[in-house]
Write an enzyme that holds these catalytic residues in place. Structure first.
Site, PDB file in Angstrom:
ATOM      1  N   LYS A 244      12.142 -13.212  -4.073  1.00  0.00           N
ATOM      2  CA  LYS A 244      11.841 -12.071  -3.194  1.00  0.00           C
ATOM      3  C   LYS A 244      12.219 -12.416  -1.757  1.00  0.00           C
ATOM      4  O   LYS A 244      11.696 -13.368  -1.180  1.00  0.00           O
ATOM      5  CB  LYS A 244      10.346 -11.729  -3.282  1.00  0.00           C
ATOM      6  CG  LYS A 244       9.878 -10.704  -2.232  1.00  0.00           C
ATOM      7  CD  LYS A 244       8.406 -10.311  -2.427  1.00  0.00           C
ATOM      8  CE  LYS A 244       7.878  -9.465  -1.263  1.00  0.00           C
ATOM      9  NZ  LYS A 244       6.453  -9.117  -1.391  1.00  0.00           N
ATOM     10  N   ASP A 249       7.598  -7.742   6.151  1.00  0.00           N
ATOM     11  CA  ASP A 249       6.916  -6.704   5.364  1.00  0.00           C
ATOM     12  C   ASP A 249       5.860  -6.011   6.226  1.00  0.00           C
ATOM     13  O   ASP A 249       4.738  -6.483   6.345  1.00  0.00           O
ATOM     14  CB  ASP A 249       6.265  -7.334   4.114  1.00  0.00           C
ATOM     15  CG  ASP A 249       5.592  -6.287   3.237  1.00  0.00           C
ATOM     16  OD1 ASP A 249       5.798  -5.080   3.483  1.00  0.00           O
ATOM     17  OD2 ASP A 249       4.870  -6.692   2.292  1.00  0.00           O
ATOM     18  N   LYS A 256       0.666  -1.756   7.009  1.00  0.00           N
ATOM     19  CA  LYS A 256      -0.392  -2.765   6.944  1.00  0.00           C
ATOM     20  C   LYS A 256      -1.187  -2.765   8.247  1.00  0.00           C
ATOM     21  O   LYS A 256      -0.650  -2.394   9.295  1.00  0.00           O
ATOM     22  CB  LYS A 256       0.240  -4.160   6.782  1.00  0.00           C
ATOM     23  CG  LYS A 256       0.782  -4.488   5.415  1.00  0.00           C
ATOM     24  CD  LYS A 256       1.373  -5.894   5.415  1.00  0.00           C
ATOM     25  CE  LYS A 256       2.009  -6.257   4.090  1.00  0.00           C
ATOM     26  NZ  LYS A 256       1.053  -6.405   2.988  1.00  0.00           N
ATOM     27  N   ASP A 267       7.459 -13.327   3.991  1.00  0.00           N
ATOM     28  CA  ASP A 267       7.577 -12.611   2.715  1.00  0.00           C
ATOM     29  C   ASP A 267       8.926 -12.863   2.017  1.00  0.00           C
ATOM     30  O   ASP A 267       9.251 -12.205   1.029  1.00  0.00           O
ATOM     31  CB  ASP A 267       7.350 -11.112   2.961  1.00  0.00           C
ATOM     32  CG  ASP A 267       6.694 -10.425   1.770  1.00  0.00           C
ATOM     33  OD1 ASP A 267       6.150 -11.138   0.906  1.00  0.00           O
ATOM     34  OD2 ASP A 267       6.725  -9.189   1.703  1.00  0.00           O
ATOM     35  N   ASP A 326       3.972  -0.455   0.319  1.00  0.00           N
ATOM     36  CA  ASP A 326       3.687  -1.875   0.553  1.00  0.00           C
ATOM     37  C   ASP A 326       3.857  -2.694  -0.736  1.00  0.00           C
ATOM     38  O   ASP A 326       3.849  -3.916  -0.694  1.00  0.00           O
ATOM     39  CB  ASP A 326       2.260  -2.020   1.117  1.00  0.00           C
ATOM     40  CG  ASP A 326       2.021  -3.371   1.764  1.00  0.00           C
ATOM     41  OD1 ASP A 326       3.009  -4.110   1.965  1.00  0.00           O
ATOM     42  OD2 ASP A 326       0.861  -3.682   2.078  1.00  0.00           O
ATOM     43  N   GLU A 328       6.492  -3.292  -2.230  1.00  0.00           N
ATOM     44  CA  GLU A 328       7.961  -3.266  -2.142  1.00  0.00           C
ATOM     45  C   GLU A 328       8.607  -4.460  -2.840  1.00  0.00           C
ATOM     46  O   GLU A 328       9.741  -4.381  -3.301  1.00  0.00           O
ATOM     47  CB  GLU A 328       8.400  -3.230  -0.668  1.00  0.00           C
ATOM     48  CG  GLU A 328       8.482  -4.586   0.049  1.00  0.00           C
ATOM     49  CD  GLU A 328       7.171  -5.350   0.112  1.00  0.00           C
ATOM     50  OE1 GLU A 328       6.114  -4.716   0.028  1.00  0.00           O
ATOM     51  OE2 GLU A 328       7.200  -6.591   0.238  1.00  0.00           O
ATOM     52  N   ARG A 330       7.978  -5.962  -5.686  1.00  0.00           N
ATOM     53  CA  ARG A 330       8.296  -5.745  -7.108  1.00  0.00           C
ATOM     54  C   ARG A 330       9.523  -4.853  -7.270  1.00  0.00           C
ATOM     55  O   ARG A 330      10.211  -4.917  -8.280  1.00  0.00           O
ATOM     56  CB  ARG A 330       7.060  -5.187  -7.828  1.00  0.00           C
ATOM     57  CG  ARG A 330       6.607  -3.860  -7.345  1.00  0.00           C
ATOM     58  CD  ARG A 330       5.158  -3.554  -7.733  1.00  0.00           C
ATOM     59  NE  ARG A 330       4.189  -4.302  -6.921  1.00  0.00           N
ATOM     60  CZ  ARG A 330       2.871  -4.214  -7.040  1.00  0.00           C
ATOM     61  NH1 ARG A 330       2.345  -3.427  -7.949  1.00  0.00           N
ATOM     62  NH2 ARG A 330       2.071  -4.917  -6.268  1.00  0.00           N
TER      63      ARG A 330
END
Ligand code: BES
Ligand code: ZN
Ligand code: ZN
Length: 479
Positions: A244, A249, A256, A267, A326, A328, A330
């Protein structure tokens, strides 16, 4: 911003005999000073060998002798920490060279010692305007055994961990998806593997629609990176690792809270491991074929951002209803996984991602969440993780959780909408894109990729994953 490269280099060689008139380090197990008394200037030093403690003695020439405590058996998995701390605390007093007495250490311990010394060379302040002095230290490993290979491997592992830490600690305005692509391109040029980049246009052409959806809200355009290392002649790819690569993020429109939001630069911790491990196995020339895939985007807030409620498409052809922007990670990961099962068909398929806050609430900072249907792989990873101190802990992929992926209007939704079992929900989502691959494993490293340490005042990169994956890849190389 003034950018200076802070260079601290440490080189290693082997010597058969310790020169007791020069500086040296003497590792010592708890309550076992007897074992090393012959090479000490006094018989009864005030030292019991407690883990990661040290005592400085002076030899006849005024040379420094560092007794270093390795503690008890239970400390053996984190031996590198003792060497790292000693080096961080005392290296400024060492001359240009130092010896390490390692007659009483086995190969695994010597490798750990070298990794620890290398890790101490990592400097987090790369973006400070004041330049630090460069330093060069040469370390001689003193043992009668032949440990050339171990020395080389330890130094390369340490170097790789430092390189990926620098990536994870780098600010998100600098390490854009395209920056990661350039990093990979440069690494491939300097090492023996092939790097292919899909830029935005190619992502469109090839159908990486979930990656594109996540990246829509950022001026920093998404990329996919394919690093192919071929260490043997047959075509079969033994392992694909998908990482990933969310370079920041914000949560997107499901934004967030601002507390600790700056840490969301980490991230891309999974991507960093993927980039690092391919470089490392290429440098080590392992006889194995491994491909690393990084799907990278920035999850930003903009008029063009994808929204909760949107239905997006994906590489697999499956449509996805977005419940939360959020979730994102996956989405970028599912395209990487689908690409791997459709086009590469590897024997093993592993993905590694800072995927959920839920796994941090479950396992804290102590282990990565490990999801797989393959019990043999789970066992191997548990053992390796314990040995290298990059632990994993199994979490389930029960069928019961499948209902949470149901969407009325699309093939699947990206989040259950429930405040429970978040790490499992994410893993089940990924599983839907693996085509039931028998040897698939998902590692959720949200709690272990980035955290507190004794060497930085704020949270920073840990380098988690390099040793875990390296040891696993070595098991494939010997098959
Ligand atoms: N990047 C985060 C996960 C994360 C949390 C990484 C803490 C490192 C530290 C991920 O994209 C995320 O936001 N996950 C959400 C998903 C939820 C909205 C469905 C989570 O787990 O809270
Ligand atoms: Zn997120
Ligand atoms: Zn994320």
């Amino acid at each position: 911003m003034a950018l200076f490269l802070i260079k601290k280099t440490m080189t290693f060689d082997q010597k058969q005999h310790l020169d007791t008139s020069k500086d040296y380090i003497v590792p010592c197990q708890k309550n076992n000073i007897e074992a090393v008394k012959d090479i000490l200037p006094i018989t009864n030093p005030d030292f019991d060998g407690s883990f990661s403690t040290h005592l400085l003695l002076y030899g006849k020439n005024g040379n420094r002798i560092y007794l270093l405590g390795l503690g008890e058996e239970k400390h053996s998995t984190k031996l590198e920490e003792a060497f790292r701390k000693l080096s961080v605390d005392t290296q400024k007093y060492w001359g240009k060279s130092i010896q390490v007495y390692t007659n009483d250490l086995n190969g695994h311990q010597i490798r750990k010692a070298i990794i620890g010394l290398k890790l101490a060379q990592y400097k987090i302040g790369e973006y400070k305007s004041t330049k630090e002095e460069t330093s060069k230290t040469s370390v001689s490993i003193c043992t009668t055994e032949n440990v050339e290979t171990i020395i080389n491997e330890g130094a390369l592992i340490g170097q790789t961990i430092n390189r990926i830490k620098a990536l994870v600690d780098a600010p998100p305005n600098i390490k854009t998806p395209e920056f990661l692509a350039k990093w990979a391109g440069n690494s491939a040029e300097n090492t023996n593997y092939k790097c292919t980049i899909f830029n935005e246009a190619e992502l469109k052409n090839k159908g990486f629609k979930a990656v594109l959806a996540v990246g829509k809200g950022s001026v920093n355009r998404p990329v996919a990176i394919f690093n192919e290392y071929k260490g043997k002649t047959d075509k079969e790819v033994d392992l694909v690792i998908v990482g990933k690569g969310i370079t920041f993020d914000s949560g997107g429109l499901s934004i967030k809270p601002s507390t600790n939001l700056h840490y969301m630069k980490s991230d891309m911790g999974g991507a960093a491991v993927v980039l690092g491990i391919i470089e490392l196995i290429a440098k080590l020339n392992l006889s194995v074929n491994v491909t690393g895939i990084v799907c990278s985007a920035e999850n930003a807030v903009d008029a063009a951002s994808y929204r909760p409620g949107d239905v997006i498409e994906s590489y697999s052809g499956k449509t996805i209803e977005i419940i939360d922007t959020d979730a994102e990670g996956r989405l970028v990961m599912c395209d990487g996984l689908s690409y791997a099962v459709k086009n590469i068909k590897p024997t093993y398929l592993i993905d590694i991602a800072t995927l959920t806050g839920s796994v941090v609430r479950t396992l804290g900072y102590s282990a990565a969440g490990m999801f797989t249907h393959n019990q043999e792989m789970a066992q191997t990873f548990s053992e390796i993780g314990y040995k290298v101190n990059e632990r994993v802990w199994p979490l389930p992929l029960f069928e019961d959780f499948e209902n949470d992926l149901h969407s009325d209007i699309a093939d699947i939704r990206n989040f259950s909408g429930k405040p429970i079992a978040g790490a499992i929900n994410a893993a089940k989502f990924l599983e839907a894109f693996t085509d039931n691959h028998k040897n698939w494993m998902h590692l959720d490293i949200a709690g272990v990729a980035f955290g507190d340490s004794a060497y930085a005042k704020m949270k920073s990169a840990t380098g988690y994953g390099i040793q875990l994956l390296l040891e696993f890849i070595k098991t494939l190389a010997t098959k």
